[in-house]
Design an enzyme around this catalytic site. Structure first.
Site, PDB file in Angstrom:
ATOM      1  N   THR A  50       0.860  -1.183   0.000  1.00 57.46           N
ATOM      2  CA  THR A  50       0.000   0.000   0.000  1.00 57.46           C
ATOM      3  C   THR A  50       0.899   1.236   0.000  1.00 57.46           C
ATOM      4  O   THR A  50       2.121   1.116   0.002  1.00 57.46           O
ATOM      5  CB  THR A  50      -0.916   0.026   1.240  1.00 57.46           C
ATOM      6  OG1 THR A  50      -0.129   0.376   2.403  1.00 57.46           O
ATOM      7  CG2 THR A  50      -1.568  -1.338   1.480  1.00 57.46           C
ATOM      8  N   CYS A  51       0.292   2.412   0.047  1.00 58.92           N
ATOM      9  CA  CYS A  51       1.103   3.629   0.055  1.00 58.92           C
ATOM     10  C   CYS A  51       1.885   3.771   1.362  1.00 58.92           C
ATOM     11  O   CYS A  51       2.882   4.490   1.413  1.00 58.92           O
ATOM     12  CB  CYS A  51       0.236   4.856  -0.173  1.00 58.92           C
ATOM     13  SG  CYS A  51      -1.044   5.121   1.070  1.00 58.92           S
ATOM     14  N   ASN A  52       1.437   3.082   2.410  1.00 56.26           N
ATOM     15  CA  ASN A  52       2.089   3.216   3.712  1.00 56.26           C
ATOM     16  C   ASN A  52       2.916   2.010   4.125  1.00 56.26           C
ATOM     17  O   ASN A  52       3.628   2.073   5.120  1.00 56.26           O
ATOM     18  CB  ASN A  52       1.049   3.488   4.805  1.00 56.26           C
ATOM     19  CG  ASN A  52       0.463   4.873   4.699  1.00 56.26           C
ATOM     20  OD1 ASN A  52       1.154   5.804   4.291  1.00 56.26           O
ATOM     21  ND2 ASN A  52      -0.803   5.023   5.038  1.00 56.26           N
ATOM     22  N   ARG A  53       2.827   0.889   3.402  1.00 54.44           N
ATOM     23  CA  ARG A  53       3.573  -0.297   3.824  1.00 54.44           C
ATOM     24  C   ARG A  53       3.766  -1.278   2.674  1.00 54.44           C
ATOM     25  O   ARG A  53       2.948  -1.352   1.746  1.00 54.44           O
ATOM     26  CB  ARG A  53       2.864  -0.997   4.980  1.00 54.44           C
ATOM     27  CG  ARG A  53       1.602  -1.752   4.596  1.00 54.44           C
ATOM     28  CD  ARG A  53       0.934  -2.411   5.806  1.00 54.44           C
ATOM     29  NE  ARG A  53       0.479  -1.412   6.762  1.00 54.44           N
ATOM     30  CZ  ARG A  53       0.995  -1.247   7.966  1.00 54.44           C
ATOM     31  NH1 ARG A  53       1.972  -2.038   8.379  1.00 54.44           N
ATOM     32  NH2 ARG A  53       0.538  -0.311   8.780  1.00 54.44           N
ATOM     33  N   GLU A 113      -8.541   2.795  10.561  1.00 48.89           N
ATOM     34  CA  GLU A 113      -9.059   2.900   9.183  1.00 48.89           C
ATOM     35  C   GLU A 113      -9.398   1.512   8.646  1.00 48.89           C
ATOM     36  O   GLU A 113      -8.799   0.510   9.023  1.00 48.89           O
ATOM     37  CB  GLU A 113      -8.050   3.613   8.282  1.00 48.89           C
ATOM     38  CG  GLU A 113      -6.673   2.955   8.212  1.00 48.89           C
ATOM     39  CD  GLU A 113      -6.485   2.172   6.938  1.00 48.89           C
ATOM     40  OE1 GLU A 113      -7.435   2.105   6.149  1.00 48.89           O
ATOM     41  OE2 GLU A 113      -5.388   1.620   6.747  1.00 48.89           O
ATOM     42  N   GLU A 191      -9.267   3.908  -6.025  1.00 47.29           N
ATOM     43  CA  GLU A 191     -10.069   3.989  -4.802  1.00 47.29           C
ATOM     44  C   GLU A 191      -9.765   5.240  -3.989  1.00 47.29           C
ATOM     45  O   GLU A 191     -10.674   5.902  -3.483  1.00 47.29           O
ATOM     46  CB  GLU A 191      -9.814   2.738  -3.952  1.00 47.29           C
ATOM     47  CG  GLU A 191     -10.665   2.663  -2.696  1.00 47.29           C
ATOM     48  CD  GLU A 191     -10.402   1.408  -1.892  1.00 47.29           C
ATOM     49  OE1 GLU A 191     -10.987   1.265  -0.812  1.00 47.29           O
ATOM     50  OE2 GLU A 191      -9.592   0.562  -2.343  1.00 47.29           O
ATOM     51  N   ILE A 193      -8.515   8.157  -5.010  1.00 47.96           N
ATOM     52  CA  ILE A 193      -9.035   9.338  -5.701  1.00 47.96           C
ATOM     53  C   ILE A 193     -10.551   9.412  -5.542  1.00 47.96           C
ATOM     54  O   ILE A 193     -11.127  10.496  -5.348  1.00 47.96           O
ATOM     55  CB  ILE A 193      -8.636   9.319  -7.190  1.00 47.96           C
ATOM     56  CG1 ILE A 193      -7.142   9.605  -7.338  1.00 47.96           C
ATOM     57  CG2 ILE A 193      -9.450  10.329  -7.996  1.00 47.96           C
ATOM     58  CD1 ILE A 193      -6.709  10.991  -6.885  1.00 47.96           C
TER      59      ILE A 193
END
EC number: 1.2.1.70
Length: 419
Positions: A50-53, A113, A191, A193
């Site tokens: 993902t963007c974080n992991r 989240e 998703e 956006i």
């Protein structure tokens, strides 16, 4: 059976390093095949990106953490020592606890989240398609989904949380007095956006446009918000029209460069631009942040905004951690039991062999016209002798210590009173 995890996330690695290990969903299957091919024992494997992991989960007879780390470092084009500095490796119960915390939103930038759960489910489907998911990882992830469901239904972990999309709107509201007079451009149609467009549309901006590589996907999203659709190739020529730009694509290279933004600012006569880059790797060149009239925020910049409500939810965190702990104990008990499966299978096979032999003998006797009662008696004695032969042999062993151990085991297994 060992379970191990190797990963980097928003707390251990800077954005640009995370970008080197970002895998689009269609890259996950071939990546898993390459990983398993590089390891000696072909373990079960799953990849969450993902963007974080970015996290690799494996299960096999023996952990291969160092080999996994070396392979990932090579894939990302960095040294093993650099990746080791910014990564974490976990085994068995610690790996399970981490998986359950991630699924429950306890390890997310946005506490509680729910988006991560869908991302994990996508990762599981990709692992299945790659033939990399076995019983152990399947159990790990199914139990992580169950734990996440209990956490969200039994605690208020997600109460009052601020999503990345909501944080972007909040920051835009600090720059522009009236969002109703703002023209917004969304770059991408995924998703994230869609979530951002939903939040911004609620503020009734002056205009919304969506730029996407695929016009078809862009039109689907635009129809929901009455937005204009434009080609990604037209973005440099039209960038100056927009006061706010939110970008999140799967591009491996920046799609909005410093030169394009400088030209846009010149045509805007230095009117400020608000830009949010939610992509990993970056969609907007980092040099843009140095421009005087641009307010550029990345996913890491939004961290302080999304975490503002977390202090008030510490009681919910404690409740959630207790649910996670219970899930870990249950999973590790299941893993321990799995270690006995081969022996159980061998024991059943041996018993079936004895049963088949005695049954065949009984049938032959019956075919010869032998008395049924006598045949049944012989059948039962034959089975009993076969089952007790090993135990009797151990009790007659010449070694005293061996006899004592056998005696204790036999009393435990064969002489228990019926309850």
């Amino acid at each position: 059976m060992a379970v191990w995890t190797l990963g980097i996330n928003h707390t251990t690695a800077p954005l640009d390093l995370r970008g080197r290990f970002a895998f689009a969903l269609d890259q996950v299957e071939p990546t898993l095949r390459a990983l398993r091919g590089s390891l000696s024992r072909q373990p079960e494997a799953a990849l969450i990106s993902t963007c974080n992991r970015t996290e690799i989960y494996c299960a096999g007879e023996k952990p291969e953490l160092e080999h996994t780390l070396d392979w990932l470092a090579q894939t990302g084009g960095v040294s093993s020592s650099l990746l080791r500095t910014h990564s974490y490796t976990l085994q068995d119960d610690l790996a399970a606890r981490h998986a359950f915390r991630v699924a429950s939103g306890l390890d997310s930038m946005v506490l509680g989240e729910t988006q991560i759960l869908g991302q994990i489910k996508n990762a599981v489907r990709a692992a299945e398609a790659a033939g990399a998911l076995g019983n152990t990882l399947s159990q790990l992830f199914q139990r992580s989904f169950a734990v996440a469901k209990e956490v969200r239904s039994s605690t208020e972990i997600g109460a009052h949380s601020i999503s990345m999309a909501a944080a972007a709107v909040r920051l835009a509201g600090q720059l522009f007095e009236d969002l109703g007079q703002v023209k917004i451009l969304f770059v991408g149609a995924g998703e994230m956006i869609e979530l951002c467009a939903t939040h911004f549309a609620a503020k009734s901006p002056k205009a919304i446009a969506i730029a996407n590589r695929s016009l078809e996907n862009g039109e689907k999203l635009a129809s929901r918000f009455g937005a204009e659709v434009m080609r990604l190739a037209d973005l440099p020529d039209r960038l100056h029209e927009f006061d706010a730009v939110v970008s999140c694509t799967a591009s491996t290279l920046p799609i909005i460069g410093l030169g394009a933004v400088e030209r846009a600012l010149k045509r805007r006569k230095r009117r400020p631009m608000f830009m949010v880059d939610l992509a990993v790797p970056r969609d907007i060149e980092i040099e843009v942040k140095a421009l005087e009239d641009v307010y550029l925020y990345t996913v890491d910049d939004l961290a302080s905004v999304v975490q503002t409500a977390q202090a008030s939810r510490q009681a919910a965190v404690a409740q959630a951690e207790a649910i996670v702990d219970a899930g870990v104990l249950s999973f590790m008990h299941w893993v321990d039991q799995r270690g006995s499966v081969p022996l159980i299978q061998q024991l059943n096979a041996q018993a079936d062999e004895w049963r088949a032999a005695e049954l065949a003998r009984a049938r032959k006797l019956l075919a010869k016209g032998e008395d049924v009662e006598a045949v049944l008696e012989a059948l039962s004695k034959g089975l009993t002798q076969k089952m007790l032969h090993g135990a009797m042999t151990e009790l007659r062993a010449s070694d005293t210590a061996a006899r004592e151990r056998a005696s204790a085991a036999i009393q435990h297994f064969f002489l228990r009173k019926e309850r």
